[in-house]
Design an enzyme around this catalytic site. Structure first.
Site, PDB file in Angstrom:
ATOM      1  N   TYR A 227      42.753  29.852  47.131  1.00 53.98           N
ATOM      2  CA  TYR A 227      42.072  29.773  45.834  1.00 53.98           C
ATOM      3  C   TYR A 227      41.896  28.519  45.509  1.00 53.98           C
ATOM      4  CZ  TYR A 227      41.425  34.855  45.366  1.00 53.98           C
ATOM      5  OH  TYR A 227      41.388  36.279  45.439  1.00 53.98           O
TER       6      TYR A 227
ATOM      7  N   LYS B 187      51.172  35.143  57.557  1.00 57.48           N
ATOM      8  CA  LYS B 187      50.570  35.266  58.732  1.00 57.48           C
ATOM      9  C   LYS B 187      51.096  34.141  59.618  1.00 57.48           C
ATOM     10  CE  LYS B 187      47.430  36.805  61.534  1.00 57.48           C
ATOM     11  NZ  LYS B 187      47.699  38.043  62.497  1.00 57.48           N
TER      12      LYS B 187
ATOM     13  N   ASP C 298      48.378  41.603  58.500  1.00 54.43           N
ATOM     14  CA  ASP C 298      47.971  42.719  59.296  1.00 54.43           C
ATOM     15  C   ASP C 298      48.298  43.953  59.397  1.00 54.43           C
ATOM     16  OD1 ASP C 298      49.240  41.204  61.149  1.00 54.43           O
ATOM     17  OD2 ASP C 298      47.628  41.261  62.676  1.00 54.43           O
TER      18      ASP C 298
ATOM     19  N   ASP D 251      45.918  39.297  46.623  1.00 56.25           N
ATOM     20  CA  ASP D 251      44.442  39.895  46.207  1.00 56.25           C
ATOM     21  C   ASP D 251      44.202  41.234  46.938  1.00 56.25           C
ATOM     22  OD1 ASP D 251      42.128  39.944  44.897  1.00 56.25           O
ATOM     23  OD2 ASP D 251      41.083  39.081  46.539  1.00 56.25           O
TER      24      ASP D 251
ATOM     25  N   ASP E 268      44.838  45.536  45.778  1.00 55.31           N
ATOM     26  CA  ASP E 268      43.720  46.463  45.865  1.00 55.31           C
ATOM     27  C   ASP E 268      44.187  47.741  46.828  1.00 55.31           C
ATOM     28  OD1 ASP E 268      42.430  44.936  44.058  1.00 55.31           O
ATOM     29  OD2 ASP E 268      40.395  45.291  45.352  1.00 55.31           O
TER      30      ASP E 268
HETATM   31  C1  IPM Z   1      41.831  39.950  41.108  1.00 61.05           C
HETATM   32  C2  IPM Z   1      40.607  39.634  40.987  1.00 61.05           C
HETATM   33  C3  IPM Z   1      40.218  38.355  40.934  1.00 61.05           C
HETATM   34  C4  IPM Z   1      40.925  37.390  42.161  1.00 61.05           C
HETATM   35  C5  IPM Z   1      38.522  37.874  40.880  1.00 61.05           C
HETATM   36  C6  IPM Z   1      37.845  38.502  40.124  1.00 61.05           C
HETATM   37  C7  IPM Z   1      38.794  36.298  40.723  1.00 61.05           C
HETATM   38  O1  IPM Z   1      39.784  40.289  42.372  1.00 61.05           O
HETATM   39  O2  IPM Z   1      42.286  39.482  39.815  1.00 61.05           O
HETATM   40  O3  IPM Z   1      42.358  40.530  41.854  1.00 61.05           O
HETATM   41  O4  IPM Z   1      40.377  37.649  43.369  1.00 61.05           O
HETATM   42  O5  IPM Z   1      41.918  37.058  41.818  1.00 61.05           O
HETATM   43 MG    MG Z   2      41.315  41.443  43.456  1.00 63.01          MG
END
Ligand code: IPM
Ligand code: MG
Length: 359
Positions: free
Chosen positions: A143, A194, A226, A250, A254
């Site tokens: 990032y 990885k 993975d 990230d 999710d």
């Molecule tokens: C998160 C989001 C952010 C990230 C975006 C909105 C920049 O997806 O907080 O997980 O990628 O960190």
């Molecule tokens: Mg995210």
């Protein structure tokens, strides 16, 4: 003795303002019960800040955040800002906030509420009892690594570049946070990388392994990302604390969120070495349902609980909020994203009212 705290609110975009409103009502209701005097100031970030000032993170916002005891952020982003140059995108504001406050440690717990087990797309027997914590490195890795950008070669071909890089000290400090969290949980830590392909991951693995010597009570394991993605779906209960870099964290957070049924339920805390932390739901700004009283405010309400616990050291007040969420779910009250047959569907505001009643 009454304790006073200043909280900076960053409602941001999309459903941000409506879930912020509900969350502030909850905080205001809880404060007097625990002898807290909370005051609030509101700042601009993301698309809202772009529209007002041209900048997704105005200097004034950063200053306000630095002067407060904790920051409560809702969500940023929306279609109308997606085609702006990167420097003017809402996401750049969020990354600037993380960098500006030095928030290198992002804690994303994924806990199953038994009441919502049917809301998950996965089989109940797979997700029952899941209780894990993703510790994501937040201010390094791909990032932020240099060089980055889109460059044009002599042959006039464009080339997009980002750099995944970690310094030893960056790995060490996030590993330390993760080991300490694991110590307070079930003493199992899984580091995800990885290292079979990436040099940056090899360094990551070496440093985490070296750090383990300081935490003999924690059982450390390593997984390639993975495989980790697969294992999270195959048998999520094998995990307790997961530590990983920015990009992998990230993605995996999710994925972990969906184990619990809805990303609308998951809070997070972003912490630095000193200074205020930022507390925000894991979900985004959901522009498709914004302003229609459809949003689930619970992830943000639970983020406010994390703010009380990790930001202000007010464990009892945090627990009281979590209990209220539990009670409301127990009573069958649901927003659309976690709705199942036989439950009572409410909107964002209705969920807020139910929480206040429970408190
Ligand atoms: C998160 C989001 C952010 C990230 C975006 C909105 C920049 O997806 O907080 O997980 O990628 O960190
Ligand atoms: Mg995210």
């Amino acid at each position: 003795m009454t304790e006073q705290y200043l909280i900076t609110l960053l409602p941001g975009d999309g459903i941000g303002p409506e879930i912020t409103k509900v969350t502030v009502e909850v905080l205001k209701a809880i404060a007097p019960k625990f002898d807290l005097e909370l005051s609030f100031q509101e700042g601009l970030i993301g698309g809202a800040a772009i529209d007002a000032t041209g900048n997704p993170l105005p200097e004034e916002t950063l200053t306000m955040c630095r002067q407060s005891d904790a920051v409560l952020l809702a969500a940023i982003g929306g279609y109308q800002w997606d085609s702006l140059p990167r420097q003017q995108r809402p996401e750049t504001g969020l990354l600037g906030l993380r960098e500006g406050l030095g928030l290198f440690a992002n804690l994303r717990p994924a806990t199953i509420f038994p009441q919502l087990i049917d809301a998950s797309t996965l089989k109940p027997e797979v997700i029952q009892g899941v209780d894990l914590m993703v510790v994501r490195e937040l201010t390094g890795g791909i990032y932020f690594g240099q060089p980055k950008g889109i460059f044009t070669s002599e042959t006039n071909e464009k080339r997009g570049v980002n750099t995944m890089a970690y310094r030893e000290s960056e790995v060490d400090r996030i590993a330390k946070v993760a080991f300490e969290i694991a110590q307070k949980r079930t003493k199992k830590l899984c580091s995800v990388d990885k290292a079979n392909v990436l040099d940056v991951s090899q360094l990551w693995r070496d440093r985490v392994t070296a750090m383990a010597a300081n935490y003999p009570d924690v059982e450390l394991s390593h997984l390639y990302v993975d495989n980790a993605a697969m294992q999270l779906i195959r048998n999520p209960r094998q995990f307790d604390t997961i530590v990983t870099g920015n990009l992998f964290g990230d993605i995996l957070s999710d994925e972990a969120a969906m184990l619990t049924g809805s990303i609308g339920m998951l809070p997070s805390a972003s912490l630095g070495a000193t200074g205020p932390g930022v507390f925000e739901p894991v979900h985004g700004s959901a522009p498709d349902i914004a302003g229609q009283d459809l949003a689930n405010p619970l992830a943000m309400v639970l983020s406010a609980a994390m703010l009380l616990r990790y930001g202000l050291n007010q464990d009892l007040a945090a627990t009281a909020i979590e209990k209220a969420v539990w009670q409301v779910l127990e009573a069958g009250i649901r927003t659309g994203d976690i709705m199942s047959p036989g439950m009572v569907q409410v909107g964002c505001q209705g969920m807020g009212e139910a929480l206040l009643e429970a408190l």
